[in-house]
Design an enzyme around this catalytic site. Structure first.
Site, PDB file in Angstrom:
ATOM      1  N   LYS A 267       0.914  -1.331  -0.022  1.00 52.12           N
ATOM      2  CA  LYS A 267       0.038   0.027  -0.001  1.00 52.12           C
ATOM      3  C   LYS A 267       0.916   1.240   0.034  1.00 52.12           C
ATOM      4  O   LYS A 267       2.025   1.481   0.256  1.00 52.12           O
ATOM      5  CB  LYS A 267      -0.793   0.173   1.437  1.00 52.12           C
ATOM      6  CG  LYS A 267      -1.951  -0.899   1.366  1.00 52.12           C
ATOM      7  CD  LYS A 267      -2.676  -0.734   2.766  1.00 52.12           C
ATOM      8  CE  LYS A 267      -3.876  -1.809   2.645  1.00 52.12           C
ATOM      9  NZ  LYS A 267      -4.858  -1.538   1.608  1.00 52.12           N
ATOM     10  N   ARG A 341     -10.488 -11.331   1.849  1.00 45.54           N
ATOM     11  CA  ARG A 341     -11.273 -12.203   1.375  1.00 45.54           C
ATOM     12  C   ARG A 341     -10.679 -13.584   1.277  1.00 45.54           C
ATOM     13  O   ARG A 341     -11.541 -14.611   1.531  1.00 45.54           O
ATOM     14  CB  ARG A 341     -11.896 -11.472  -0.099  1.00 45.54           C
ATOM     15  CG  ARG A 341     -10.655 -11.481  -0.961  1.00 45.54           C
ATOM     16  CD  ARG A 341     -10.895 -10.792  -2.338  1.00 45.54           C
ATOM     17  NE  ARG A 341     -11.092  -9.318  -1.964  1.00 45.54           N
ATOM     18  CZ  ARG A 341     -11.476  -8.585  -2.902  1.00 45.54           C
ATOM     19  NH1 ARG A 341     -11.933  -8.824  -4.102  1.00 45.54           N
ATOM     20  NH2 ARG A 341     -11.376  -7.204  -2.502  1.00 45.54           N
TER      21      ARG A 341
HETATM   22  N1  BES Z   1      -8.067  -3.602   4.560  1.00 40.67           N
HETATM   23  C1  BES Z   1      -8.310  -2.995   3.005  1.00 40.67           C
HETATM   24  C2  BES Z   1      -9.343  -2.457   2.808  1.00 40.67           C
HETATM   25  C3  BES Z   1      -9.645  -0.842   3.366  1.00 40.67           C
HETATM   26  C4  BES Z   1      -9.123   0.037   2.380  1.00 40.67           C
HETATM   27  C5  BES Z   1     -10.270  -0.664   4.462  1.00 40.67           C
HETATM   28  C6  BES Z   1      -9.115   1.359   3.075  1.00 40.67           C
HETATM   29  C7  BES Z   1     -10.550   0.629   4.845  1.00 40.67           C
HETATM   30  C8  BES Z   1      -9.876   1.526   4.435  1.00 40.67           C
HETATM   31  C9  BES Z   1      -8.293  -4.452   2.286  1.00 40.67           C
HETATM   32  O1  BES Z   1      -7.443  -5.569   2.606  1.00 40.67           O
HETATM   33  C10 BES Z   1      -7.672  -4.086   0.682  1.00 40.67           C
HETATM   34  O2  BES Z   1      -6.686  -3.562   0.837  1.00 40.67           O
HETATM   35  N2  BES Z   1      -8.600  -3.949  -0.023  1.00 40.67           N
HETATM   36  C11 BES Z   1      -7.985  -3.512  -1.685  1.00 40.67           C
HETATM   37  C12 BES Z   1      -8.714  -4.504  -2.514  1.00 40.67           C
HETATM   38  C13 BES Z   1      -8.289  -4.342  -3.653  1.00 40.67           C
HETATM   39  C14 BES Z   1      -6.847  -4.678  -4.032  1.00 40.67           C
HETATM   40  C15 BES Z   1      -9.156  -5.282  -4.889  1.00 40.67           C
HETATM   41  C16 BES Z   1      -8.832  -2.161  -1.597  1.00 40.67           C
HETATM   42  O3  BES Z   1      -9.644  -1.969  -1.096  1.00 40.67           O
HETATM   43  O4  BES Z   1      -7.937  -1.334  -2.386  1.00 40.67           O
HETATM   44 ZN    ZN Z   2      -5.475  -5.393   1.844  1.00 43.82          ZN
END
Ligand code: BES
Ligand code: ZN
Ligand code: ZN
Length: 488
Positions: A267, A341
């Site tokens: 990230k 997921r």
């Molecule tokens: N934990 C995150 C989702 C999230 C992002 C929660 C921002 C709260 C605030 C999750 O594991 C994630 O990173 N999801 C990705 C999915 C994507 C790679 C398909 C996302 O939402 O960017």
């Molecule tokens: Zn994630």
């Protein structure tokens, strides 16, 4: 946790109660009942004077600190129009009272329930608001004096619903504490320890599978996500049986990602710290289980928490890897940041195989996309049973924890099909990200089991402007909804 050490109940207000302040609520018609009138007289007309001088007009969200003819003060709070009264309004009033008391360093308080009603839910909501509004997360500060609301006298409340509201409120605060703790403190072991603590002195039984065990059992998705961290991952199970064994259990599953760096698909640095909140789904399960252990309803309930960090490094799983989940399905990993997921896939498969459940609910901070769609206002839901979703919407209306349904149409299910495996952990680029998460999860719930997924990424923490939440910290959201849905 709120530190209300002394709690008393009383039928009438008395100026002689050993407290520093009285919280008294009035509607905008500014009518005082007989009890309040005589109390007003006994404190030198402090209430009627502030009405006459137009200091206070009873509008909702208004709160004024009024001196009396002795050293005590009155927190006069407004409720707006009598006809507009709702459980949420009274919950907010409760939150405003305790927050105002704390910010004014009032540690003992007599709070008067502002109307005569047999509606238990109003009494319950008022108590919830008082506890939730008194919540502070200050356990990591060593400097500055900490201040708590220590002693409460509740006047004119119905004791039973009020006690229920207090139990629910403290369970939400218990979850908030866990959720607010950062990744170096709230580790998977910390979640497991809290699950075990709930089990002490209650009907809840806790089982914890370690890395070696769940890997051998075939949880290839959780095992892959956990491969990048030395911090021991856990698969936590809590079982509460308080109805005959033949009654199907309801199952709650919560994402317990104690820190989400994104893994190899790392990230961006900005706001990465917020990924300490990625175990708020687990917080919902722990909070609900704690409430159940106190309120002892005659139900069977299972809580399941797959828990790990998501880190990068030479041992970490990679984009392109193909994993086999607990139900035997294969998953192509296209982004290691879509890890929630994956760990839920094993947990949902486990729940489907071992408990013939009445229904399964899962809670997860799953997608950033749900924040784009619904902001911090509502939780995204989607699932397989119209009846279950209707029940959830009903509980949502009652508890005022807002949900909004997304569709799980075949077209979306097709978007998570993989060319080389059964499913992939991404949908179509830049489209319907929240639904893709739900569509993926559906593959791991056995056909025929009613299931609903709650994407709480927008509501688990954030900038809600509510008297009973603190900005930027965990909310414990949807625990109240779940308690209502369980029929408690
Ligand atoms: N934990 C995150 C989702 C999230 C992002 C929660 C921002 C709260 C605030 C999750 O594991 C994630 O990173 N999801 C990705 C999915 C994507 C790679 C398909 C996302 O939402 O960017
Ligand atoms: Zn994630
Ligand atoms: Zn995550």
């Amino acid at each position: 946790m709120p530190q209300i050490n002394k709690l008393r109940y009383s039928a009438n207000i008395s100026k002689d109660t050993k407290v520093d302040a009285f919280a008294i609520g009035l509607f905008s018609d500014l009518k005082l009942d007989e009890d309040t009138k005589s109390f007003d007289k006994s404190v030198g007309k402090a209430i009627s004077n502030s009405i006459e001088s137009k200091l206070f007009d009873g509008s909702k969200d208004q709160i004024k600190i009024v001196p009396t003819n002795n050293s005590k003060v009155i927190l006069l709070y407004g409720l707006g129009k009598r006809d507009d009264l709702s459980s949420e309004l009274i919950r907010k009033a409760g939150g405003l009272i305790s927050k105002t008391a704390i910010s004014n360093k009032i540690s003992s308080l007599s709070i008067v329930f502002p109307l005569k009603t047999q509606d238990d839910y109003l009494h319950q909501s008022f108590a919830e608001g008082i506890v939730l509004g008194s919540y502070q997360f200050n356990e990591l500060k060593t400097e500055g004096k900490k201040f708590d609301l220590k002693s409460l006298t509740l006047v004119g409340v119905e004791k039973k619903p009020c006690e229920k509201g207090l139990a629910i409120g403290t369970s939400v605060c218990f979850a908030r504490d866990i959720e607010n703790r950062p990744g170096n403190i709230a580790t998977p072991s910390h979640l497991a320890l809290n699950a075990k603590n709930i089990a002490k002195n209650s009907k809840v039984k806790t089982k914890v599978f370690e890395r070696q065990r769940f890997t051998k059992m075939g949880m290839g998705a959780l095992s892959a996500v956990a491969s990048g961290t030395e911090v021991p991952p856990k698969f936590i199970i809590m079982e509460y049986y308080n109805a005959p064994k033949k009654v199907k259990p309801k199952v709650l599953v919560g994402k317990g990602l104690t820190f989400d760096s994104g893994g190899i698909s790392i990230k961006p640095a900005s706001k990465m710290d917020e990924m300490k909140f990625d175990m708020c789904g687990a917080g919902v399960v722990l909070g609900a289980m704690r409430a159940v252990s106190i309120l002892k309803p005659k139900i069977n309930l299972i809580g399941i928490i797959p828990s790990t960090e998501n880190m990068s490094g030479d041992k970490a799983y990679r984009p392109g890897d193909v994993l086999t989940a607990y139900n035997g399905k294969t998953i192509e990993v296209l982004n290691t940041d879509a890890e929630g997921r994956l760990i839920l896939a094993d947990a949902l498969s486990y729940a489907s195989k071992h408990y013939n459940p009445e229904f399964i609910l899962d809670f997860a901070t799953l997608t950033g996309a749900v924040v784009v769609a619904l902001g911090h206002i509502a939780t995204g839901i989607m699932g397989t049973s119209e009846d279950l979703i209707q029940e959830i919407k009903r509980s949502s209306k009652i508890t005022d924890e807002k949900v909004w349904e997304f569709p799980l149409w075949q077209e979306y299910l097709d978007q998570v099909k993989s060319q080389i495996a059964d499913v992939k952990n991404l949908g179509s680029a830049g489209q319907a990200g929240t639904i893709a998460g739900g569509a993926f999860l559906k593959s791991f719930v056995k056909e025929g089991i009613p299931w609903c997924h709650f994407d709480i990424a927008g509501t688990a923490w954030g900038d809600r402007n509510l008297s009973y939440h603190n900005k930027g910290t965990a909310t414990g959201e949807v625990i109240r909804l779940v308690i209502d849905l369980l029929g408690i």
